[in-house]
Design a protein around this motif. Structure first.
Motif, PDB file in Angstrom:
ATOM      1  N   VAL A 196      -7.592  -1.093  -4.249  1.00 30.16           N
ATOM      2  CA  VAL A 196      -7.118   0.118  -4.919  1.00 30.16           C
ATOM      3  C   VAL A 196      -8.276   0.708  -5.714  1.00 30.16           C
ATOM      4  N   ALA A 253       0.836  -1.206   0.000  1.00 29.94           N
ATOM      5  CA  ALA A 253       0.000   0.000   0.000  1.00 29.94           C
ATOM      6  C   ALA A 253       0.870   1.255   0.000  1.00 29.94           C
ATOM      7  N   VAL A 256      -5.863   3.885  -1.769  1.00 35.21           N
ATOM      8  CA  VAL A 256      -5.383   2.539  -1.497  1.00 35.21           C
ATOM      9  C   VAL A 256      -5.863   2.194  -0.093  1.00 35.21           C
TER      10      VAL A 256
END
Length: 174
Positions: free
Chosen positions: A69, A21, A40
């Motif tokens: 995402v 991430a 994210v």
């Protein structure tokens, strides 16, 4: 373009979710792609674990090995996410990622939709849709987490509580 952004699921090595991430966020900033990759997310839940030392509250990943995402899927965004160290691919058939449906996103609690209600407990309301459309009643309870409202309506000479969606009623000025 922002309307085309959908939630996709990237598969990662287990335990690498936070690293992946952070890497995606950094790559997005470096390449100036904030307009294509919006967010994210690693879905987390707060759990109370009971051990010898007593109860302890911890945050735990809901889907270990996955990172969500929100992005506009293009060749460029696909390559950016796919080439981050620790990403093994997208969830989907073959090499084609499949976006999450609105229902899936809502059930995961990834995106919270803020609901503004124009009435309070005790207010007189009119039911605007459904089997009881145009019935009048009084708001007995509002449950924002479930997006429900309980309204007491009079049917056949009796007061009957009815559970409805928040947007199925509107306030009536007496």
């Amino acid at each position: 373009m922002a309307d085309n952004a959908k939630w996709y699921v990237a598969h990662t090595y287990s335990g690498y979710e936070n690293t992946v991430a952070a890497s995606i966020e950094k790559a997005v900033e470096n390449r100036g792609m904030r307009d294509l990759i919006h967010e994210v997310n690693i879905p987390m839940e707060t759990v109370t674990e009971i051990s010898e030392n007593g109860p302890k509250t911890v945050d735990r990943k809901v889907f270990p090995g996955y990172v969500l995402v929100k992005m506009v899927m293009t060749d460029e965004t696909w390559h950016l996410v796919r080439n981050v160290r620790g990403v093994t691919g997208f969830v989907g058939s073959g090499s084609k990622p499949i976006p999450l449906t609105e229902e899936e996103v809502a059930s995961m609690g990834v995106e919270k939709k803020e609901v503004v209600v124009g009435y309070e407990v005790g207010d007189r309301v009119k039911i605007t849709e459904g089997a009881l459309e145009s019935f009048l009643g009084a708001v007995e309870e509002i449950d924002l987490e479930r997006s429900k409202v309980r309204v007491v309506v009079e049917m056949f000479g009796r007061e009957t509580p009815v559970e409805l969606e928040l947007d199925q009623v509107e306030r009536v000025d007496d």
